[in-house]
Design an enzyme around this catalytic site. Structure first.
Site, short mmCIF file in Angstrom:
data_model
loop_
_atom_site.label_atom_id
_atom_site.label_comp_id
_atom_site.label_asym_id
_atom_site.label_seq_id
_atom_site.Cartn_x
_atom_site.Cartn_y
_atom_site.Cartn_z
N HIS A 154 -3.34 3.65 5.98
CA HIS A 154 -2.42 2.85 6.80
C HIS A 154 -1.21 3.67 7.25
O HIS A 154 -0.76 4.58 6.55
CB HIS A 154 -2.02 1.54 6.10
N ASP B 190 8.90 -0.31 9.46
CA ASP B 190 8.47 -1.60 8.91
C ASP B 190 9.48 -2.14 7.91
O ASP B 190 10.42 -1.45 7.51
CB ASP B 190 7.07 -1.47 8.27
N ASN C 120 -5.21 4.23 1.91
CA ASN C 120 -6.31 3.68 2.74
C ASN C 120 -6.13 4.04 4.21
O ASN C 120 -6.80 3.49 5.07
CB ASN C 120 -6.39 2.16 2.56
C1 GLP Z 1 4.20 2.01 2.42
C2 GLP Z 1 4.90 2.18 3.77
C3 GLP Z 1 4.24 3.25 4.58
C4 GLP Z 1 4.08 4.50 3.75
C5 GLP Z 1 3.15 4.20 2.59
C6 GLP Z 1 2.86 5.40 1.71
O1 GLP Z 1 3.12 1.18 2.48
N1 GLP Z 1 4.96 0.97 4.51
O2 GLP Z 1 5.02 3.49 5.75
O3 GLP Z 1 3.56 5.55 4.52
O4 GLP Z 1 3.79 3.21 1.81
O5 GLP Z 1 3.83 5.50 0.73
P1 GLP Z 1 3.97 6.67 -0.29
O6 GLP Z 1 4.65 7.77 0.44
O7 GLP Z 1 4.85 6.07 -1.36
O8 GLP Z 1 2.64 7.03 -0.78
#
Ligand code: GLP
Length: 236
Positions: A138, A67, A136
């Protein structure tokens, strides 16, 4: 789904890096799906360190990031393009032609999404995709409620996701939208490794582990895939 739990995020990153390095060694032309976020930083650090210690070739490795923020130029310190340069690409011999990250500043974002899907297909599809997970649930930027067959598209970020990533946009201009591979795109990867570690992830890990498949929890789509490994940090 193959579950492996780790007492520390360091141990989890060690194992993730081992999987990454083994994969590029056994298939030097592998097509990888790559995540951003705080969780994979330890994996990338170890991959870079190991590549310096003992030469590992990235020249023919092909990468597709999951993304990118919409409307954020690649040079912006908060962009995922910058993140990938900082944590991986600037330190290995990857061919820049083999790096793919959605262009969040494309004039026609819908066309950019179509182009991105086509580029993945032309590269023979994702072979191994690493994922993080949001609190959440995602994956990529596929927020709760995303249909499991969704393709690469423009999405609106939820307030909680914007808050979680606000520190990367200290001027307060946290992006409202992003381009993300869809859940359907991700599920077509031949193999998937999900990394779940860090503050606030325990609930998401437990919900995933429960096995309940529901579009309100995007990561649960992974139960529909035959070759998924979850690397999860045990709660401390
Ligand atoms: C962002 C990215 C995701 C990632 C998520 C969790 O939203 N788009 O791909 O998995 O953050 O991030 P973190 O590893 O900083 O908790």
């Amino acid at each position: 789904m193959n579950w492996q739990t780790f007492k520390s995020s360091d141990a989890l990153s060690d194992h993730a890096a081992h999987l990454f390095l083994t994969a590029i060694q056994s298939n030097p032309r592998i097509v990888l799906g790559l995540p951003t976020g705080r969780t994979p930083i330890g994996m990338y650090e170890r991959v870079v360190r190991e590549c310096r210690r003992e030469y590992r070739c990235f020249r023919d490795v092909v990468t597709f990031n999951l993304d990118e923020y919409a409307g954020v130029p690649r040079e912006h310190p908060g962009s995922y393009w910058t993140y990938m340069q900082q944590h991986l690409f600037a330190h290995v011999d990857v061919d820049t032609h083999n790096i793919h990250i959605p262009d969040g500043t494309a004039a026609d974002l819908a066309a950019e999404c179509v182009r991105y899907e086509a580029a993945i297909r032309e590269a023979v599809g994702l072979e191994l995709t690493f994922l993080g997970v949001g609190r959440n649930g995602h994956i990529g930027f596929n927020e709760p409620g995303t249909p499991f067959d969704a393709r690469t598209r423009v999405v609106e970020l939820t307030p909680s996701t914007r808050a979680a990533n606000a520190e990367f946009f200290p001027n307060g201009e946290v992006p409202t939208h992003a381009v993300t591979m869809g859940i359907g795109t991700i599920l077509e990867s031949r193999e998937i490794v999900l990394l779940a570690a860090g503050a606030g992830k325990h609930e998401a890990i437990e919900r995933l582990r429960s096995g309940a498949i529901d579009e309100s929890f995007p990561a649960s789509a992974l139960w529909k895939h035959a070759n998924v490994t979850v690397l999860a940090q045990e709660p401390s």
